[in-house]
Scaffold this motif. Structure first.
Motif, PDB file in Angstrom:
ATOM      1  N   ILE A 233       0.846  -1.188   0.000  1.00 46.64           N
ATOM      2  CA  ILE A 233       0.000   0.000   0.000  1.00 46.64           C
ATOM      3  C   ILE A 233       0.878   1.233   0.000  1.00 46.64           C
ATOM      4  O   ILE A 233       1.782   1.374   0.810  1.00 46.64           O
ATOM      5  CB  ILE A 233      -0.896   0.027   1.256  1.00 46.64           C
ATOM      6  N   VAL A 235       0.581   4.906   0.770  1.00 49.27           N
ATOM      7  CA  VAL A 235      -0.400   5.795   1.378  1.00 49.27           C
ATOM      8  C   VAL A 235      -0.503   7.073   0.552  1.00 49.27           C
ATOM      9  O   VAL A 235       0.489   7.595   0.048  1.00 49.27           O
ATOM     10  CB  VAL A 235      -0.043   6.100   2.851  1.00 49.27           C
ATOM     11  N   GLU A 236      -1.747   7.515   0.357  1.00 49.41           N
ATOM     12  CA  GLU A 236      -1.953   8.793  -0.319  1.00 49.41           C
ATOM     13  C   GLU A 236      -2.274   9.823   0.766  1.00 49.41           C
ATOM     14  O   GLU A 236      -3.293   9.712   1.443  1.00 49.41           O
ATOM     15  CB  GLU A 236      -3.115   8.688  -1.319  1.00 49.41           C
ATOM     16  N   ILE A 237      -1.365  10.769   0.933  1.00 50.75           N
ATOM     17  CA  ILE A 237      -1.584  11.811   1.942  1.00 50.75           C
ATOM     18  C   ILE A 237      -2.375  12.944   1.288  1.00 50.75           C
ATOM     19  O   ILE A 237      -2.013  13.436   0.212  1.00 50.75           O
ATOM     20  CB  ILE A 237      -0.231  12.341   2.474  1.00 50.75           C
ATOM     21  N   MET A 238      -3.468  13.319   1.930  1.00 48.03           N
ATOM     22  CA  MET A 238      -4.330  14.364   1.384  1.00 48.03           C
ATOM     23  C   MET A 238      -3.614  15.714   1.419  1.00 48.03           C
ATOM     24  O   MET A 238      -2.926  16.019   2.399  1.00 48.03           O
ATOM     25  CB  MET A 238      -5.643  14.460   2.193  1.00 48.03           C
ATOM     26  N   GLN A 245      -8.568  18.763   2.069  1.00 54.68           N
ATOM     27  CA  GLN A 245      -8.130  17.424   2.486  1.00 54.68           C
ATOM     28  C   GLN A 245      -9.326  16.509   2.766  1.00 54.68           C
ATOM     29  O   GLN A 245      -9.373  15.378   2.278  1.00 54.68           O
ATOM     30  CB  GLN A 245      -7.267  17.512   3.754  1.00 54.68           C
TER      31      GLN A 245
ATOM     32  N   VAL B 307      -7.728   4.447   7.033  1.00 56.37           N
ATOM     33  CA  VAL B 307      -7.458   5.880   6.954  1.00 56.37           C
ATOM     34  C   VAL B 307      -6.763   6.278   8.245  1.00 56.37           C
ATOM     35  O   VAL B 307      -7.224   5.934   9.332  1.00 56.37           O
ATOM     36  CB  VAL B 307      -8.776   6.683   6.791  1.00 56.37           C
ATOM     37  N   PHE B 318       0.845   5.166   9.102  1.00 53.84           N
ATOM     38  CA  PHE B 318       0.798   5.607   7.698  1.00 53.84           C
ATOM     39  C   PHE B 318       1.364   4.548   6.750  1.00 53.84           C
ATOM     40  O   PHE B 318       1.140   4.593   5.547  1.00 53.84           O
ATOM     41  CB  PHE B 318       1.545   6.935   7.531  1.00 53.84           C
ATOM     42  N   LEU B 320       0.507   1.488   6.909  1.00 55.01           N
ATOM     43  CA  LEU B 320      -0.571   0.512   6.754  1.00 55.01           C
ATOM     44  C   LEU B 320      -1.764   1.147   6.051  1.00 55.01           C
ATOM     45  O   LEU B 320      -2.621   0.467   5.511  1.00 55.01           O
ATOM     46  CB  LEU B 320      -1.003   0.094   8.172  1.00 55.01           C
ATOM     47  N   ALA B 321      -1.798   2.490   6.097  1.00 50.43           N
ATOM     48  CA  ALA B 321      -2.992   3.208   5.651  1.00 50.43           C
ATOM     49  C   ALA B 321      -3.011   3.366   4.137  1.00 50.43           C
ATOM     50  O   ALA B 321      -1.965   3.472   3.493  1.00 50.43           O
ATOM     51  CB  ALA B 321      -3.042   4.578   6.314  1.00 50.43           C
ATOM     52  N   ARG B 322      -4.219   3.391   3.572  1.00 49.56           N
ATOM     53  CA  ARG B 322      -4.388   3.677   2.149  1.00 49.56           C
ATOM     54  C   ARG B 322      -4.474   5.193   1.952  1.00 49.56           C
ATOM     55  O   ARG B 322      -3.967   5.733   0.988  1.00 49.56           O
ATOM     56  CB  ARG B 322      -5.664   2.971   1.660  1.00 49.56           C
ATOM     57  N   PHE B 323      -5.141   5.845   2.885  1.00 49.41           N
ATOM     58  CA  PHE B 323      -5.272   7.305   2.831  1.00 49.41           C
ATOM     59  C   PHE B 323      -4.856   7.901   4.169  1.00 49.41           C
ATOM     60  O   PHE B 323      -5.097   7.294   5.218  1.00 49.41           O
ATOM     61  CB  PHE B 323      -6.720   7.710   2.532  1.00 49.41           C
ATOM     62  N   GLY B 324      -4.259   9.078   4.104  1.00 48.28           N
ATOM     63  CA  GLY B 324      -3.826   9.698   5.351  1.00 48.28           C
ATOM     64  C   GLY B 324      -4.029  11.196   5.343  1.00 48.28           C
ATOM     65  O   GLY B 324      -4.009  11.837   4.278  1.00 48.28           O
ATOM     66  N   ILE B 325      -4.271  11.743   6.517  1.00 51.30           N
ATOM     67  CA  ILE B 325      -4.251  13.190   6.687  1.00 51.30           C
ATOM     68  C   ILE B 325      -3.285  13.472   7.831  1.00 51.30           C
ATOM     69  O   ILE B 325      -3.460  12.943   8.934  1.00 51.30           O
ATOM     70  CB  ILE B 325      -5.653  13.769   6.996  1.00 51.30           C
ATOM     71  N   VAL B 326      -2.250  14.265   7.521  1.00 51.19           N
ATOM     72  CA  VAL B 326      -1.311  14.653   8.567  1.00 51.19           C
ATOM     73  C   VAL B 326      -1.863  15.932   9.181  1.00 51.19           C
ATOM     74  O   VAL B 326      -1.917  16.968   8.524  1.00 51.19           O
ATOM     75  CB  VAL B 326       0.099  14.881   7.995  1.00 51.19           C
TER      76      VAL B 326
END
Lengths: 259, 347
Positions: A233, A235-238, A245, B307, B318, B320-326
């Protein structure tokens, strides 16, 4: 009164567990610990014995590596430890385990209560708890969050069980087998003196001949192990400000059809 | 080898819908073995639930509504199931591994000296009648493959959400057999004295969406009242109640937590996900302020989409996550809740 608890050594919960090129499960240099769920059953055995002027015994069924869990148990304050092992147990399943566990409890003779942790993390199951109760012919109270009342003379126990649907109050006759949840107590750390005493303890080993049992046939094969599929995977960071976001995140979740 | 049995779990006169997953898995096994699929329905309202089981794929049903079976108790349930297994020698007994199912199948396997495997995520019937099973081991850190031989009845406990229910056929009916209980009330050592239902939250084990909070819940900017016993705990509890719960409500999600949050007293243990808590595999797992320790990963890594919302861009979650918001969950989660309300038409 006499309370028995079963335990085993398992890899440290923080250890990275992997399967090596020979198909063996390894956890590198990481130490083994007492099966994490058993911290609570061991503590409860100590409390029950202390509060009722009784005795606590811890039993492990397995090879020498399980002496570590037994010594940790003694260091916490269990009164006696026994290891059960016999080469004939190699490759057997939970039926054999439960048969042996029940025979060990019966050999002790005067046991009122057997306490298990909720499950064993290495084998990833709790089936041996219930099967031991059946092989003993005793009632089973699982997922116990609290022992509300216990009377070892009248041979009755009242517990609160934590189920998926809510909390249940149940009474049972003793002797009984219970399995306990994390909620039930605060496990103590072994004391320095306890650790010293435990390190010198000679732990008796009982064989199948000592127990006088015949094993039931094993119906499950020795497991083979493999590593988890590589997490591929990215990760796609917004990006953008918070509103952008969360809007992009909701777009993505709708695309993935998980909402 | 008369049938594949599937135990339909009931609670207060209704079926646990997770049981339909077991009928889905049981159907494949029964078809491969060329035997009928039989629902075992015990307890209140068993007859009506047997008809529901028929709509979800059972051809036959064995029911018992005896008063001793109202409310699950291991002794009367196991005595009856073991009796049925001994009398009818089914090929297999299948159930989804809920608390009660784990007890019941393990007990009955012990009574009948049969093989049992739990936490099954995949299985197939071999030509010699053995069943090859895939299941996790070492707290989900490795995968284990095991075969259960064809010598007796095979007891198979499935991981929840690992198998798919069949399409409902509303016209289907089952051939129902009624049986008697094996134990009388005075032969049963346990009595249920009281029951208090968990307060209206979604059950973690069968939730399709889980919103989880960790140590980061303590960073709540809300001011703790001066009389709060522990301001940090107050802030975190307030965050679970007033920041995570609204998001969970919009999504119809269950609330989870990391061990750190539970140990710090932010939320009761029943919500803990991970090695010494529950193992879950929802479609969507939203981890808020959770770093993602290996013990937590063990409980949620099989979630379909993860997420991560975390201040620390380096947090293991992050990976393991497919989507993330920092970012700060106390800014991100309310914004996400509002956006979801808008987009899901709940304004």
């Amino acid at each position: 009164m006499h309370v028995v608890v079963f335990t085993r050594s398992t890899p440290d919960t923080a250890a990275k567990v992997e399967v090596d090129a020979n198909g063996q499960v390894t956890w590198g240099d990481a130490a083994t610990v007492v099966n994490p769920w058993d911290e609570y059953s061991l503590e409860e055995a100590i409390l029950q014995a202390q509060n009722n002027g009784g005795k606590s015994t811890v039993i492990a069924i397995g090879t020498e590596m399980h002496n570590d869990a037994l010594k940790h148990s003694l260091a916490m304050g269990l009164d006696a430890a026994i290891r059960v092992w016999d080469d004939a147990l190699e490759g057997t399943d939970s039926l054999a385990w439960a048969t042996v566990a029940a025979a060990a409890v019966n050999k002790l003779g005067d046991v009122d209560l057997v306490i298990f942790g909720k499950e064993s993390v290495d084998v990833g199951t709790d089936q041996h708890n219930y099967q031991t109760a059946r092989k003993l012919g005793w009632p089973m109270l699982s997922y116990v969050a609290q022992i509300l009342e216990v009377d070892y003379d009248a041979k009755t126990i009242k517990v609160e069980r934590m189920l998926e649907q809510g909390r249940q109050i149940v009474t049972s006759k003793l002797p009984a087998v219970i399995s306990v949840m994390k909620d039930i107590n605060e496990p103590r750390y072994p004391s320095f003196i306890g650790i010293r005493k435990a390190s010198k303890a000679e732990i008796p080993v009982w064989s199948l001949a000592d127990l006088g049992v015949d094993l039931p046939a094993t119906h499950t094969s020795t497991p083979t192990f493999k590593n988890l599929p590589k997490v591929d995977i990215q990760v796609e960071i917004m990006q953008g400000d918070i509103d952008e976001q969360v809007a992009t995140l909701v777009d993505r979740l709708l695309e993935e059809k998980v909402l | 080898m008369s049938a594949v049995y599937v135990w339909i779990e009931t609670f207060e006169g209704a079926a646990n819908p997770a049981s339909w997953e077991a009928l889905g898995a049981g159907r494949q096994l029964a078809d491969a073995a060329g035997v009928p699929l039989t629902a075992i329905v015990l307890g209140e309202n068993a007859g009506a639930i047997a008809n529901e089981a028929a709509q979800h794929g059972a051809e036959k049903a064995i029911v018992c509504e005896d008063a001793t079976l109202h409310g699950f108790r291991l002794e009367p349930y196991a005595a009856l199931l073991s009796h049925l297994v001994e009398s009818n020698q089914p090929k297999a007994v299948v159930a989804v591994g809920t608390n009660s199912a784990r007890e019941l199948l393990a007990a009955s396997a012990a009574d009948t000296n049969s093989g049992l495997l739990t936490e099954i995520t995949d299985m197939s019937l071999a030509s010699d009648g053995s069943v090859q099973v895939t299941r996790p081991a070492y707290a989900g850190k490795v995968i284990s493959e095991v075969t259960i031989d064809a010598a007796g009845t095979q007891f198979l406990l499935l991981r929840g959400r690992a198998f798919t229910p069949l399409d409902v056929d509303e016209s289907a009916t089952a051939d129902i057999t009624t049986v008697d209980a094996v134990l009388a009330e005075d032969e049963i050592a346990t009595k249920i004295e009281a029951f208090e239902a968990a307060s209206g939250t979604v059950n973690l084990s069968d939730a399709a969406i889980i919103v989880s909070g960790g140590r980061g819940m303590a960073n709540n900017p809300a001011e703790a009242p001066p009389d709060a016993e522990d301001p940090v705990v107050w802030k975190a509890k307030d965050g679970f109640a007033n920041t995570l719960t609204p998001l969970a409500n919009v999504l119809g999600a269950a609330i989870g937590a990391s061990r750190a949050a539970v140990d710090a007293g932010f939320i009761p243990y029943a919500h803990q996900v991970g090695q010494t808590g529950k193992t879950v595999s929802p479609d969507l797992y939203i981890a808020c302020g959770i770093s993602g320790a290996i013990q937590h990963q063990a409980g949620m890594r099989t979630s379909k989409i993860i997420v991560a919302i975390n201040k620390d861009a380096e947090a293991p979650i992050f990976k393991l996550a497919r989507f993330g918001i920092v970012g700060d969950l106390y800014e991100v989660v309310p914004a996400l809740t509002e956006e979801l309300k808008k987009r899901l038409g709940q304004q």
